[in-house]
Motif scaffolding. Sequence first.
Motif, PDB file in Angstrom:
ATOM      1  N   GLU A   1       0.825  -1.204   0.000  1.00 53.74           N
ATOM      2  CA  GLU A   1       0.000   0.000   0.000  1.00 53.74           C
ATOM      3  C   GLU A   1       0.866   1.264   0.000  1.00 53.74           C
ATOM      4  OE1 GLU A   1      -0.345  -2.508   1.952  1.00 53.74           O
ATOM      5  OE2 GLU A   1      -2.304  -3.394   1.457  1.00 53.74           O
ATOM      6  N   ASP A   2       1.939   1.240   0.810  1.00 52.15           N
ATOM      7  CA  ASP A   2       2.824   2.408   0.852  1.00 52.15           C
ATOM      8  C   ASP A   2       3.556   2.581  -0.465  1.00 52.15           C
ATOM      9  OD1 ASP A   2       2.014   2.656   3.476  1.00 52.15           O
ATOM     10  OD2 ASP A   2       3.725   1.524   4.269  1.00 52.15           O
TER      11      ASP A   2
ATOM     12  N   GLU B   1       1.232   3.933  -3.103  1.00 50.06           N
ATOM     13  CA  GLU B   1       0.953   5.353  -2.866  1.00 50.06           C
ATOM     14  C   GLU B   1       2.034   6.229  -3.488  1.00 50.06           C
ATOM     15  OE1 GLU B   1       0.239   8.405   0.939  1.00 50.06           O
ATOM     16  OE2 GLU B   1       0.423   6.225   1.229  1.00 50.06           O
TER      17      GLU B   1
ATOM     18  N   SER C   1      -5.027   1.050  -8.433  1.00 46.32           N
ATOM     19  CA  SER C   1      -5.761  -0.118  -7.904  1.00 46.32           C
ATOM     20  C   SER C   1      -5.574  -1.333  -8.788  1.00 46.32           C
ATOM     21  CB  SER C   1      -7.249   0.226  -7.768  1.00 46.32           C
ATOM     22  OG  SER C   1      -7.805   0.555  -9.029  1.00 46.32           O
TER      23      SER C   1
ATOM     24  N   ASN D   1      -2.509  -2.991  -7.630  1.00 39.79           N
ATOM     25  CA  ASN D   1      -2.788  -3.679  -6.363  1.00 39.79           C
ATOM     26  C   ASN D   1      -3.491  -5.013  -6.610  1.00 39.79           C
ATOM     27  OD1 ASN D   1      -2.988  -4.153  -3.653  1.00 39.79           O
ATOM     28  ND2 ASN D   1      -4.806  -2.879  -3.361  1.00 39.79           N
TER      29      ASN D   1
END
Length: 781
Positions: free
Chosen positions: A473-474, A477, A490, A493
Amino acid sequence: MESSPALSALLGLLLALWTAGAVWVMLRASGREQKSLASRKLALRLSRLIEEGPAIPLLVRADGRIEAPDRLARWIGLDKVPDYLSELSGPDGRGLTEQQIDDLTRNVRRTQRTARPFRMEVAVVPGSGKSLAMHGSLADPAVSPGGAALVWVFDFSDSEAELAQLREEAARAREDFGALVGLIEAAPMPMWFRGADMLLRLVNKAYVSAVGAESADQVVADQIELVETVNGRTAAQVAQQAADRRQPIERILSATIDNARRTIRVTDLPLMGEGIAGYAVDIEEMEEQAREFRAFREAQRSMLDQLSIGVAQFDAAHRMTFANQPFHRVFALPPGVVNERTTFQQMLLIARENGRIPEVRDFPAWRNELAEWFLRDEPHEEAWPLPDSTHLRIIAQPLPDGGLVMIAEDRTEQLALSATRDTLLRTRTATFDNLFEALAVFAPDGHLELWNRGFPGAWGIDPEVLDGHPQAEDLLEAIAKNLADPAAVSRINQVIRAATLDRKKSDDRIELSDGRTLDFAGVPLPDGNGLLTVLDVTASRQAEEALRERNRALEEADAVMTRFLANMSYEFRTPLTSIGGFAELLTSGIAGELTPQAKEYAQAISLSVGKLTEQVENVLDLSQSEAGLMPLRKTELELLPFITQIVRKQEGRILDGELTLDLKGNPDKSVTADPQQLRRAISQLLDNAIKGTPRGGRIVVDIGRKRGETKIIISDNGRGMSQHELARALEGIRMAPGGKGIERRQGLGIPLARQLIEAHDGTLDIQSRKNGGTTATITLP
């Protein structure tokens, strides 16, 4: 005065009588004195016998006076014997007690009146510490007339102590016997007792329950035996044998207890002159555990034999009790070391002789140090490098019984694999860092584990962001800032999640804000991690667009070629047919008689037209075949007559070349094919065989069928071709480099034959060797 003879004789007779009387008186007096002396000696002896006797007489007269030796006074604790019976009690509590005197007086009076004897006991007398027994009876009148009583006093102090001890022991024995009987009765094991006749006399409750009887009396009455007859000997006979040997007999057998067969240990114990005692211990569970233990041990040892790790077991005496096959191999032990009960020290000596232990300076001291493994409380591990570069991992596991389990693992291959793994890791790191693609490995929990140097550059992020192995997630970002559409992060991800958690492969494409295009894919790895690959396809995408444009142009050109081929079939054949027809007319003289030289020219024109027509048809057929436009009209063909016709057409060439041609095959074999196209294919191959075979050579045409397929084999013993020449012959005509024009190779015969055969869903296989002939195999369905 003169005496008369008669008077003298009378005087002499009187004197003789006086002398005789005097002698008799003297003799009688002497006899009496001797009798008196003997009586005194007898009395003295009887007195001493009474003094030394175990009993002392006490004479009690009718008036209560008593007569007794002085020894009686010492027995009752007095200084002297008193005159009366009532005075046997002395001062200071010595002598008999008042109650004892009253009892003695009463018994004496009764004996004096009734002549009835009596017995009584006097407890410990104060002052003397003796216990006395008195036996009284009426005295003989010769001893004491007037109704006196004679009491014999016995000293049974020692007997009384022994008797008290015996009473105590008897009481204790009764208590012990009662406890023993209760214990036997309550014992959970059957117990019994046999008499000297070997019949049951006593059984306990467990015995009664084991044989299923109602009571112990019934067991004894019916002589119900717990143990059955074994080997022809009854339980009573075995008990008799134990009695004869005077040694216990113990045996293990099966018996029915509570309606179930159980294994019991029966013991017959002979008692000294009392009979035979017996008891039975139920060892069924112990036997079952022993069987299970033996089965477990055998299974364990069988399992250990299947291991690749050497395992050996030593007992408390350091003797080897088990060693599996890998242990024998690791230490090069000879067979039979287990059966010979080889000791731990001997095993090390054998291993040393075979070079299977480390090189040590002082072997005896080193061996003694290893023997201390048996005394350790915890496992001990060592690494043994052997002289032959073998590395052993030794584990010594002490056992609770004082034994030892020794485990030997050959780690040579593991160490080599470890070194290889280290090399592979370094190679992988170097490979990762130098790959054109950007790579990153994510763990199932989402954190970044590994990446190459191109990964941060591909996404346009700072390499320092990856130093802390951030979570996905980091990382995403930081990547989102460089995307043309930050919301598209996304998709990255989802690809990472699919590779790590869902274990699925997925890919996608994304645009960056700087105009670059990246292709990324998630691949699940065998170790549970996920691999994210990133490739910059900006240039590839541009090239792809260009290729698409060119492909559309090629498709249009292909359509033009298709229309061209459809028209060329007519456009090429018509002029050639006309030229051939005019040449035949000239040759036949329809335009006038020709000179010999003109006829030769006309024939040459006809021959060239035929060859050109054949080549044009080959080119058109080959082009149509490659374009997928080859028309086929399949019919049922009998192969042998069909191929015979093809061979007949080449008969002139065969004879001119002095060749031999063998045609073999079953006349009933047939296939479904286009006769014209199949004839052309076989003719091309046969033509090549005739051309490649020198004079006197041999050609074989064989027709066969195998596994539902028809095979036509054309082979020759000609000059053949090398692999390079064969490859060029199979290419035939191909586009020239650069795509401009046509480059001709070895001719069109073989490529055309292959195309025609493949159009029939068949295959053509050509095998050739320089100066070794050529074999062409046609396979048709």
